[in-house]
Design an enzyme around this catalytic site. Structure first.
Site, PDB file in Angstrom:
ATOM      1  N   ARG A 105       3.144   4.551   2.974  1.00 24.78           N
ATOM      2  CA  ARG A 105       2.254   4.087   1.905  1.00 24.78           C
ATOM      3  C   ARG A 105       2.448   4.879   0.607  1.00 24.78           C
ATOM      4  O   ARG A 105       1.513   5.107  -0.154  1.00 24.78           O
ATOM      5  CB  ARG A 105       0.788   4.161   2.336  1.00 24.78           C
ATOM      6  CG  ARG A 105       0.439   3.329   3.550  1.00 24.78           C
ATOM      7  CD  ARG A 105       0.623   1.837   3.306  1.00 24.78           C
ATOM      8  NE  ARG A 105       0.235   1.076   4.475  1.00 24.78           N
ATOM      9  CZ  ARG A 105       1.038   0.786   5.489  1.00 24.78           C
ATOM     10  NH1 ARG A 105       2.309   1.162   5.458  1.00 24.78           N
ATOM     11  NH2 ARG A 105       0.597   0.099   6.530  1.00 24.78           N
TER      12      ARG A 105
ATOM     13  N   SER B 112      -7.201  -3.085   3.332  1.00 26.88           N
ATOM     14  CA  SER B 112      -7.405  -1.802   4.023  1.00 26.88           C
ATOM     15  C   SER B 112      -7.655  -0.700   3.004  1.00 26.88           C
ATOM     16  O   SER B 112      -6.828  -0.466   2.116  1.00 26.88           O
ATOM     17  CB  SER B 112      -6.177  -1.460   4.871  1.00 26.88           C
ATOM     18  OG  SER B 112      -5.963  -2.435   5.859  1.00 26.88           O
TER      19      SER B 112
ATOM     20  N   GLU C 193      -6.231   4.340   0.438  1.00 26.99           N
ATOM     21  CA  GLU C 193      -4.999   3.578   0.220  1.00 26.99           C
ATOM     22  C   GLU C 193      -4.926   2.935  -1.164  1.00 26.99           C
ATOM     23  O   GLU C 193      -3.899   3.029  -1.818  1.00 26.99           O
ATOM     24  CB  GLU C 193      -4.851   2.514   1.317  1.00 26.99           C
ATOM     25  CG  GLU C 193      -3.498   1.856   1.309  1.00 26.99           C
ATOM     26  CD  GLU C 193      -3.227   1.067   2.595  1.00 26.99           C
ATOM     27  OE1 GLU C 193      -2.551   0.038   2.489  1.00 26.99           O
ATOM     28  OE2 GLU C 193      -3.701   1.482   3.657  1.00 26.99           O
TER      29      GLU C 193
END
Length: 345
Positions: free
Chosen positions: A170, A243, A339
């Site tokens: 990520r 998310s 995130e």
């Protein structure tokens, strides 16, 4: 005496772009002083003029991974470069403004396989490298050959190789805010193994009476799409950015279990010392302890998703996020990482 006001082209360009409401999937009411869409080389030249003036920039895609303030003082730049250029049967160059799922479907239709697990992730192609988007065991960096960019420090147009992008979980070099992505080069191998081991995929296959041999990339993409639509809210109906936390990777010895057992968690082995945990499951286990918030909450079907219930502002979201992180640390000795990108005014 009336003084005549004359404006140069750049000043007119900026005035026309002022006080623009910035669309974002979390539906925070956010406005920018200057908003610039890049759709052609001529507008890249306009951007270079601003770079020469040492302006600060926020580069956005479709606003699906942002937590914005009410007012953005820097210039907001949105690449809207839309094209798909087939290089050969394995390679394709894609403009950063192309919708991500549109591109995934193009790949499936043209026998380029590998990103079927990533279908229906909201956003644009240009946003995919920034977060190194991933889902159901696949990360997009595996298929990125190079990225075309504009250096926002000096205005140079450059191409970064896959290695230069510094991809990790990520994460990528693009999170340092220096580069504006204009296009992405993808390479898909001729041989491809379907990734279908995730529990939710296996469960859906079982419900449908399917076995692995029944799968094709297109069928797998349809299963993933069905799973996502059943578990994740549509941002246009229930504002969210997907998310909200990364699945943490920790040393096994660092995990603390005060009120729960290992069997209560979702755990994947990383190596002999490390494990990855499902952040959504951990949040689900402790969500009964949340203080009531009229503006934000976790989605009832997926605790990893934070939703805007009632005209939430950035401070409402961040306060709720801090509460979740504090409870997870207290219960499991784990520091959750956010995130989406949090933009401060």
């Amino acid at each position: 005496m009336i003084q005549k006001l004359t404006l140069n082209r750049l000043e007119i360009f900026l005035i026309m772009k002022q006080l623009k409401k910035i669309h974002n999937a979390l539906n925070i009411q956010s406005y920018a002083d200057n908003f610039i869409q890049i759709t052609s080389k001529s507008e890249i030249n306009e951007l270079n003029n601003l770079i020469n003036e040492n302006r600060s920039f926020l580069v956005i895609g479709e606003g699906t991974n942002l937590v914005l303030p009410e007012n953005i003082s820097c210039s907001v730049v949105q690449p809207k470069i839309n094209f798909i250029e087939q290089i050969n049967e394995h390679e394709v160059k894609v403009g950063s403004g192309v919708n991500w799922t549109t591109f995934v479907k193009y790949c499936l239709q043209h026998n380029m396989f590998g990103c079927e697990n990533l279908i229906d992730i909201p956003g644009s192609v240009g946003a995919a490298p920034v977060q190194n988007i991933g889902a159901f065991g696949v990360e997009i960096s595996k298929f990125i050959k190079a990225v075309d960019c504009i250096d926002l420090v000096n205005g140079d147009q450059i191409i970064l190789s896959q290695q230069q992008c510094e991809f990790s979980y990520r994460s990528s070099i693009f999170q340092n805010k220096r580069y504006l992505i204009t296009a992405v080069h993808f390479h898909f191998p001729s041989s491809h193994k379907l990734i279908c081991h995730y529990e939710s995929i296996q469960e859906l296959m079982k419900q449908k009476g399917m076995i692995t041999e029944d799968l094709s990339p297109i069928i797998l993409s349809e299963l993933v799409s069905e799973i996502r639509s059943s578990n994740l809210p549509n941002p246009s109906i229930i504002p969210n950015v997907g998310s909200f936390f990364k699945n943490p990777i920790i040393r096994k010895s660092d995990l603390s279990l005060k009120n729960f057992k290992e069997s209560d968690l979702i755990i994947w082995d990383v190596d002999d010392e490390k494990i990855k945990l499902g952040a959504g499951r951990m949040i689900e286990l402790i969500k009964s302890r949340f203080q009531y918030n009229t503006n934000v909450d976790v989605y009832q079907k997926h605790a990893l998703v934070i939703v805007n219930k009632d005209d939430a502002k950035q401070q409402d979201v961040l306060k709720f996020v801090d509460e979740i992180k504090s409870l997870i640390y207290e219960e499991f000795n784990i520091i959750l990482e956010v995130e989406p990108e949090i933009i401060y005014s």
